[in-house]
Design a protein around this motif. Structure first.
Motif, mmCIF file in Angstrom:
data_model
loop_
_atom_site.group_PDB
_atom_site.id
_atom_site.type_symbol
_atom_site.label_atom_id
_atom_site.label_comp_id
_atom_site.label_asym_id
_atom_site.label_seq_id
_atom_site.Cartn_x
_atom_site.Cartn_y
_atom_site.Cartn_z
ATOM 1 N N GLU A 308 -45.535 -59.070 51.221
ATOM 2 C CA GLU A 308 -46.317 -60.303 51.168
ATOM 3 C C GLU A 308 -47.765 -59.985 51.523
ATOM 4 O OE1 GLU A 308 -44.595 -63.837 52.975
ATOM 5 O OE2 GLU A 308 -46.552 -64.329 53.826
ATOM 6 N N TYR A 310 -52.254 -61.279 50.724
ATOM 7 C CA TYR A 310 -53.254 -62.083 50.038
ATOM 8 C C TYR A 310 -53.837 -61.279 48.870
ATOM 9 C CZ TYR A 310 -53.462 -65.612 53.750
ATOM 10 O OH TYR A 310 -53.161 -66.622 54.637
ATOM 11 N N SER A 347 -51.934 -69.363 31.188
ATOM 12 C CA SER A 347 -52.290 -69.474 32.609
ATOM 13 C C SER A 347 -53.794 -69.619 32.788
ATOM 14 C CB SER A 347 -51.795 -68.238 33.362
ATOM 15 O OG SER A 347 -50.400 -68.109 33.265
ATOM 16 N N PHE A 366 -54.935 -66.082 46.616
ATOM 17 C CA PHE A 366 -53.517 -66.260 46.331
ATOM 18 C C PHE A 366 -52.673 -65.613 47.431
ATOM 19 C CE2 PHE A 366 -55.670 -66.413 42.256
ATOM 20 C CZ PHE A 366 -55.004 -67.395 41.554
ATOM 21 N N LYS A 367 -51.502 -66.166 47.671
ATOM 22 C CA LYS A 367 -50.496 -65.526 48.516
ATOM 23 C C LYS A 367 -49.409 -65.029 47.570
ATOM 24 C CE LYS A 367 -50.104 -65.314 52.471
ATOM 25 N NZ LYS A 367 -49.373 -66.108 53.460
ATOM 26 N N LYS A 369 -45.882 -62.678 46.960
ATOM 27 C CA LYS A 369 -44.691 -62.073 47.547
ATOM 28 C C LYS A 369 -44.017 -61.192 46.509
ATOM 29 C CE LYS A 369 -43.803 -65.999 50.644
ATOM 30 N NZ LYS A 369 -42.810 -67.031 51.061
ATOM 31 N N ASP A 377 -43.386 -63.790 43.387
ATOM 32 C CA ASP A 377 -43.876 -65.160 43.557
ATOM 33 C C ASP A 377 -45.372 -65.124 43.852
ATOM 34 O OD1 ASP A 377 -43.346 -68.100 44.061
ATOM 35 O OD2 ASP A 377 -44.272 -67.529 45.963
ATOM 36 N N ILE A 378 -46.105 -66.034 43.232
ATOM 37 C CA ILE A 378 -47.542 -66.116 43.462
ATOM 38 C C ILE A 378 -47.911 -67.576 43.687
ATOM 39 C CG2 ILE A 378 -47.973 -66.141 40.960
ATOM 40 C CD1 ILE A 378 -50.686 -64.799 41.584
ATOM 41 N N LYS A 379 -48.663 -67.830 44.743
ATOM 42 C CA LYS A 379 -49.050 -69.193 45.108
ATOM 43 C C LYS A 379 -50.555 -69.251 45.366
ATOM 44 C CE LYS A 379 -48.380 -72.720 48.676
ATOM 45 N NZ LYS A 379 -47.750 -73.009 49.995
ATOM 46 N N LEU A 380 -51.220 -70.221 44.753
ATOM 47 C CA LEU A 380 -52.660 -70.394 44.950
ATOM 48 C C LEU A 380 -52.919 -71.089 46.275
ATOM 49 C CD1 LEU A 380 -55.554 -70.227 43.792
ATOM 50 C CD2 LEU A 380 -55.171 -72.499 42.796
ATOM 51 N N GLU A 381 -53.699 -70.429 47.142
ATOM 52 C CA GLU A 381 -54.060 -71.016 48.426
ATOM 53 C C GLU A 381 -55.315 -71.877 48.327
ATOM 54 O OE1 GLU A 381 -52.434 -70.357 51.622
ATOM 55 O OE2 GLU A 381 -50.866 -69.779 50.215
#
Length: 386
Positions: A308, A310, A347, A366-367, A369, A377-381
């Protein structure tokens, strides 16, 4: 095409003409490499990666392993030769080439069959040729893919774009096990920093020296594949360089894409800080401040977790009217995930419509994992346009 018999002098004249062209004037490495390969071919040298690495790049270690430095520079040289013959050398009768899988310079002559030339009645076919050209122009105009807003001016023919891969400086010498090998110290990221260390610890001079090669992680191959695919979609070249072997003047040559780690203290961190009004990378932290609507925040970019991390993606104005597009993370999964995201046309469109609107520059955090250095998994912070 037929094989040509040329004298040594004639072959050198062809090489010199190419090296003095506008295509090769600013490509110093490709320029010198072409001359070396021609001379080696004429001498009958058995050219292979290890030989080129030793004789041209000055490597002091003999190895039969694949050498990415040689492959990348030969790849760039072939592209430059193709670019020359597409433009300045399009009317040249004599051509040279470096066949794939080979390193010798080969010369050949292009010519039409004499009988075919005699049979052609140009007055009769000119109207049809003009018609075909017009049809192709119309088809191309209507079907040529439109470059996404986020990549405009990065992917274009007016200014070259280079991909800079974040590699790692290494030290050759005694290892902690008592053997001799290659060592990576994240506190030493350049030759200058290495010799500064020797000034503080002169006893290391007898056992340590700068290594003749650097290394890259899996993210380099994955990101390169993604960016190359995108540029090929728009029929554009993308020369590849290594960050530790790159000077400021080379970065200033055109637009730049950087993909790689933060912990190698690469030169693009400075440009990122200069080009971002709200973000700054310092001491392995990302500082967000001075925004009129969002509160100041600090993100710790250094993590002991390998599953995990950034990842930072930023498009900002570079130096001398150029553009930079950078992809930062410390491990493989961050850069791999974000380079895949920002080369996927669907995207890109979604991100642009949601977060950019009328902004041409941005920074996104992005965070990411993953498992076994592969993103899952990719998540926009946060994403901030400017």
């Amino acid at each position: 095409m037929i094989n040509a018999k040329l004298t040594t002098t004639q072959k050198q004249e062809i090489v010199t003409k190419i090296r003095e062209s506008n295509t090769f004037k600013k490509a110093s490495t490709s320029n010198a490499l072409l001359q070396y390969l021609n001379e080696a071919t004429l001498k009958g040298v058995n050219l292979k990666e290890s030989v080129i690495d030793i004789e041209f790049f000055g490597s002091k270690e003999v190895s039969d392993k694949n050498n990415p430095r040689v492959r990348v520079n030969i790849y760039n040289l072939r592209k430059k030769i193709a670019q020359y013959y597409e433009n300045e050398g399009k009317d040249d009768v004599w051509h040279l080439t470096i066949d794939k899988g080979q390193y010798e310079v080969r010369f050949f002559k292009k010519q039409l069959s004499k009988q075919l030339v005699k049979r052609i009645k140009w007055v009769h076919i000119i109207p049809y040729v003009a018609l075909v050209i017009t049809l192709f122009a119309l088809i191309f105009t209507n079907t040529s893919p439109k470059t996404p807003t986020i990549w405009k001016s990065i992917i274009n023919k007016e200014k070259p774009t280079n991909l800079f891969i974040g590699d790692h400086f290494g030290i050759a010498g005694n290892t902690i096990t008592g053997g001799v090998g290659w060592t990576r110290d994240f506190n030493i990221n350049s030759v200058n920093e290495f010799y500064e260390l020797l000034e503080k610890k002169p006893q290391l001079k007898v056992s340590q020296k700068p290594a003749n090669y650097t290394y890259t992680t899996r993210m380099a191959a994955l990101a390169t594949q993604q960016f190359e695919r995108l540029f090929q979609h728009y029929n554009q070249d993308l020369p590849i360089r290594f960050s530790t072997l790159t000077s400021i003047s080379e970065i200033k040559e055109g637009n730049a894409i950087y993909a790689g780690p933060i912990k190698n203290n690469n030169q693009f961190i400075h440009f990122f800080n200069e080009g971002n009004p709200y973000f700054e990378i310092k001491n392995n932290k990302l500082y967000f401040h001075n925004h009129t609507e969002r509160k100041d925040t600090i993100f710790n970019l250094k993590t002991t977790e390998i599953n995990e991390e950034y990842a930072i993606v930023s498009r900002y104005a570079g130096i001398e009217n150029t553009e930079h597009f950078v992809f930062f993370s410390d491990h493989d999964i961050g850069v791999s995930a974000t380079s895949e995201l920002f080369t996927n046309l669907d995207s890109i469109e979604k991100f642009t419509n949601t977060h950019l609107k009328d902004k041409s520059h941005f920074t996104a955090l992005f965070k990411v994992k993953g498992q076994n250095r592969t993103n899952t998994d990719i998540k926009l912070e946060m994403a901030v346009g400017f």
